[in-house]
Design a protein around this motif. Structure first.
Motif, PDB file in Angstrom:
ATOM      1  N   MET A   1     -29.043  21.209  30.744  1.00  0.00           N
ATOM      2  CA  MET A   1     -27.669  20.843  31.018  1.00  0.00           C
ATOM      3  C   MET A   1     -27.218  21.565  32.289  1.00  0.00           C
ATOM      4  O   MET A   1     -27.330  22.776  32.414  1.00  0.00           O
ATOM      5  N   LYS A   2     -26.707  20.808  33.234  1.00  0.00           N
ATOM      6  CA  LYS A   2     -26.340  21.357  34.533  1.00  0.00           C
ATOM      7  C   LYS A   2     -25.133  22.295  34.466  1.00  0.00           C
ATOM      8  O   LYS A   2     -24.997  23.180  35.282  1.00  0.00           O
ATOM      9  N   TYR A   3     -24.263  22.080  33.514  1.00  0.00           N
ATOM     10  CA  TYR A   3     -22.972  22.768  33.496  1.00  0.00           C
ATOM     11  C   TYR A   3     -22.896  23.870  32.444  1.00  0.00           C
ATOM     12  O   TYR A   3     -21.817  24.277  32.062  1.00  0.00           O
ATOM     13  N   ARG A   4     -24.015  24.370  31.991  1.00  0.00           N
ATOM     14  CA  ARG A   4     -24.004  25.368  30.922  1.00  0.00           C
ATOM     15  C   ARG A   4     -23.525  26.741  31.389  1.00  0.00           C
ATOM     16  O   ARG A   4     -23.162  27.577  30.578  1.00  0.00           O
ATOM     17  N   PHE A   5     -23.506  26.972  32.706  1.00  0.00           N
ATOM     18  CA  PHE A   5     -23.058  28.276  33.218  1.00  0.00           C
ATOM     19  C   PHE A   5     -21.564  28.318  33.525  1.00  0.00           C
ATOM     20  O   PHE A   5     -21.033  29.375  33.841  1.00  0.00           O
ATOM     21  N   ILE A   6     -20.895  27.191  33.436  1.00  0.00           N
ATOM     22  CA  ILE A   6     -19.457  27.158  33.727  1.00  0.00           C
ATOM     23  C   ILE A   6     -18.662  28.067  32.790  1.00  0.00           C
ATOM     24  O   ILE A   6     -17.848  28.869  33.260  1.00  0.00           O
ATOM     25  N   ALA A   8     -19.546  30.744  31.097  1.00  0.00           N
ATOM     26  CA  ALA A   8     -19.854  32.148  31.374  1.00  0.00           C
ATOM     27  C   ALA A   8     -19.222  32.593  32.696  1.00  0.00           C
ATOM     28  O   ALA A   8     -18.662  33.696  32.786  1.00  0.00           O
ATOM     29  N   PHE A   9     -19.283  31.739  33.705  1.00  0.00           N
ATOM     30  CA  PHE A   9     -18.695  32.083  34.995  1.00  0.00           C
ATOM     31  C   PHE A   9     -17.182  32.268  34.886  1.00  0.00           C
ATOM     32  O   PHE A   9     -16.619  33.237  35.396  1.00  0.00           O
ATOM     33  N   MET A  11     -15.448  32.930  32.175  1.00  0.00           N
ATOM     34  CA  MET A  11     -15.178  34.094  31.330  1.00  0.00           C
ATOM     35  C   MET A  11     -15.368  35.400  32.118  1.00  0.00           C
ATOM     36  O   MET A  11     -14.517  36.298  32.064  1.00  0.00           O
ATOM     37  N   LEU A  12     -16.453  35.513  32.839  1.00  0.00           N
ATOM     38  CA  LEU A  12     -16.724  36.747  33.578  1.00  0.00           C
ATOM     39  C   LEU A  12     -15.741  36.950  34.731  1.00  0.00           C
ATOM     40  O   LEU A  12     -15.338  38.082  35.017  1.00  0.00           O
ATOM     41  N   LEU A  13     -15.333  35.881  35.368  1.00  0.00           N
ATOM     42  CA  LEU A  13     -14.349  35.989  36.438  1.00  0.00           C
ATOM     43  C   LEU A  13     -13.006  36.490  35.877  1.00  0.00           C
ATOM     44  O   LEU A  13     -12.388  37.388  36.456  1.00  0.00           O
ATOM     45  N   ALA A  14     -12.606  35.931  34.740  1.00  0.00           N
ATOM     46  CA  ALA A  14     -11.356  36.381  34.108  1.00  0.00           C
ATOM     47  C   ALA A  14     -11.487  37.833  33.658  1.00  0.00           C
ATOM     48  O   ALA A  14     -10.537  38.627  33.779  1.00  0.00           O
ATOM     49  N   GLY A  15     -12.655  38.234  33.130  1.00  0.00           N
ATOM     50  CA  GLY A  15     -12.886  39.625  32.723  1.00  0.00           C
ATOM     51  C   GLY A  15     -12.821  40.567  33.903  1.00  0.00           C
ATOM     52  O   GLY A  15     -12.256  41.672  33.807  1.00  0.00           O
ATOM     53  N   LEU A  16     -13.390  40.176  35.029  1.00  0.00           N
ATOM     54  CA  LEU A  16     -13.338  41.000  36.236  1.00  0.00           C
ATOM     55  C   LEU A  16     -11.892  41.206  36.693  1.00  0.00           C
ATOM     56  O   LEU A  16     -11.481  42.331  37.005  1.00  0.00           O
ATOM     57  N   ILE A  17     -11.129  40.148  36.699  1.00  0.00           N
ATOM     58  CA  ILE A  17      -9.721  40.247  37.109  1.00  0.00           C
ATOM     59  C   ILE A  17      -8.950  41.145  36.142  1.00  0.00           C
ATOM     60  O   ILE A  17      -8.142  41.992  36.559  1.00  0.00           O
ATOM     61  N   THR A  18      -9.239  41.040  34.832  1.00  0.00           N
ATOM     62  CA  THR A  18      -8.569  41.884  33.831  1.00  0.00           C
ATOM     63  C   THR A  18      -8.921  43.358  34.046  1.00  0.00           C
ATOM     64  O   THR A  18      -8.052  44.231  33.968  1.00  0.00           O
ATOM     65  N   CYS A  19     -10.193  43.647  34.308  1.00  0.00           N
ATOM     66  CA  CYS A  19     -10.613  45.032  34.543  1.00  0.00           C
ATOM     67  C   CYS A  19      -9.942  45.610  35.784  1.00  0.00           C
ATOM     68  O   CYS A  19      -9.464  46.754  35.781  1.00  0.00           O
ATOM     69  N   ILE A  20      -9.911  44.812  36.841  1.00  0.00           N
ATOM     70  CA  ILE A  20      -9.273  45.282  38.070  1.00  0.00           C
ATOM     71  C   ILE A  20      -7.787  45.553  37.840  1.00  0.00           C
ATOM     72  O   ILE A  20      -7.249  46.577  38.269  1.00  0.00           O
ATOM     73  N   TYR A  44     -13.576  32.037  27.624  1.00  0.00           N
ATOM     74  CA  TYR A  44     -14.831  31.396  27.229  1.00  0.00           C
ATOM     75  C   TYR A  44     -14.527  30.010  26.661  1.00  0.00           C
ATOM     76  O   TYR A  44     -15.205  29.036  26.985  1.00  0.00           O
ATOM     77  N   ILE A  45     -13.509  29.929  25.817  1.00  0.00           N
ATOM     78  CA  ILE A  45     -13.111  28.630  25.246  1.00  0.00           C
ATOM     79  C   ILE A  45     -12.647  27.683  26.359  1.00  0.00           C
ATOM     80  O   ILE A  45     -13.032  26.507  26.396  1.00  0.00           O
ATOM     81  N   ILE A  46     -11.837  28.209  27.283  1.00  0.00           N
ATOM     82  CA  ILE A  46     -11.382  27.385  28.408  1.00  0.00           C
ATOM     83  C   ILE A  46     -12.578  26.918  29.251  1.00  0.00           C
ATOM     84  O   ILE A  46     -12.643  25.761  29.679  1.00  0.00           O
ATOM     85  N   GLY A  47     -13.551  27.798  29.458  1.00  0.00           N
ATOM     86  CA  GLY A  47     -14.761  27.433  30.212  1.00  0.00           C
ATOM     87  C   GLY A  47     -15.575  26.358  29.502  1.00  0.00           C
ATOM     88  O   GLY A  47     -16.126  25.466  30.148  1.00  0.00           O
ATOM     89  N   GLN A  48     -15.649  26.446  28.157  1.00  0.00           N
ATOM     90  CA  GLN A  48     -16.357  25.408  27.391  1.00  0.00           C
ATOM     91  C   GLN A  48     -15.687  24.054  27.592  1.00  0.00           C
ATOM     92  O   GLN A  48     -16.358  23.040  27.825  1.00  0.00           O
TER      93      GLN A  48
END
Length: 139
Positions: A1-6, A8-9, A11-20, A44-48
């Motif tokens: 599936m081409k879009y399986r990393f969306i 995770a990406f 989620m991790l972007l939102a986590g990075l912004i939260t940490c900063i 993660y749910i929004i990314g899914q």
């Protein structure tokens, strides 16, 4: 599936912004971790959802492209069939004209060969003695 990393990406972007934000705002560690967990789960749910939407849109676009391709092929096939039909009709018309021309020539030849000496026109011409191309086949 081409879009399986969306997911995770996202989620991790939102986590990075939260940490900063937590570091810049100097939140306590417990508050920062709770906010991080909530943000990771929500995004993660929004990314899914985003991954499914992107996948669906891509598959619909691909299906539309295939449908358009099939329609173009069908149109080309129909156009080719029409052209072949026109060529066939033109050929039949030419054959019919040639047949009529040969029939008239044969009639004229018959009339010349069978003219009565008295000048009387007898109608002994047998059309069945000629084939469809105007060739004399006997009779």
């Amino acid at each position: 599936m081409k879009y399986r990393f969306i997911p995770a990406f996202v989620m991790l972007l939102a986590g990075l912004i939260t940490c900063i934000l937590g570091i810049v705002q100097k939140w306590p560690v417990e508050t920062n971790l709770i906010a991080l967990v909530i943000v990771l789960v929500v995004f993660y749910i929004i990314g899914q959802i985003a991954g499914q939407i992107v996948g669906r849109v891509q598959s619909e676009r691909k299906a539309m492209d295939e449908l358009e391709k099939k329609q173009r092929e069908a149109e080309e096939a129909r156009r080719k069939a029409e052209e072949e039909e026109k060529e066939r009709l033109e050929h039949e018309r030419l054959v019919a004209e040639e047949s009529e021309r040969r029939r008239k020539l044969a009639e004229e030849r018959y009339e010349r060969e069978h003219q009565s000496s008295f000048g009387d026109d007898s109608d002994d011409f047998d059309e069945d003695a000629f084939d469809e191309y105007g060739n004399y086949i006997g009779g």
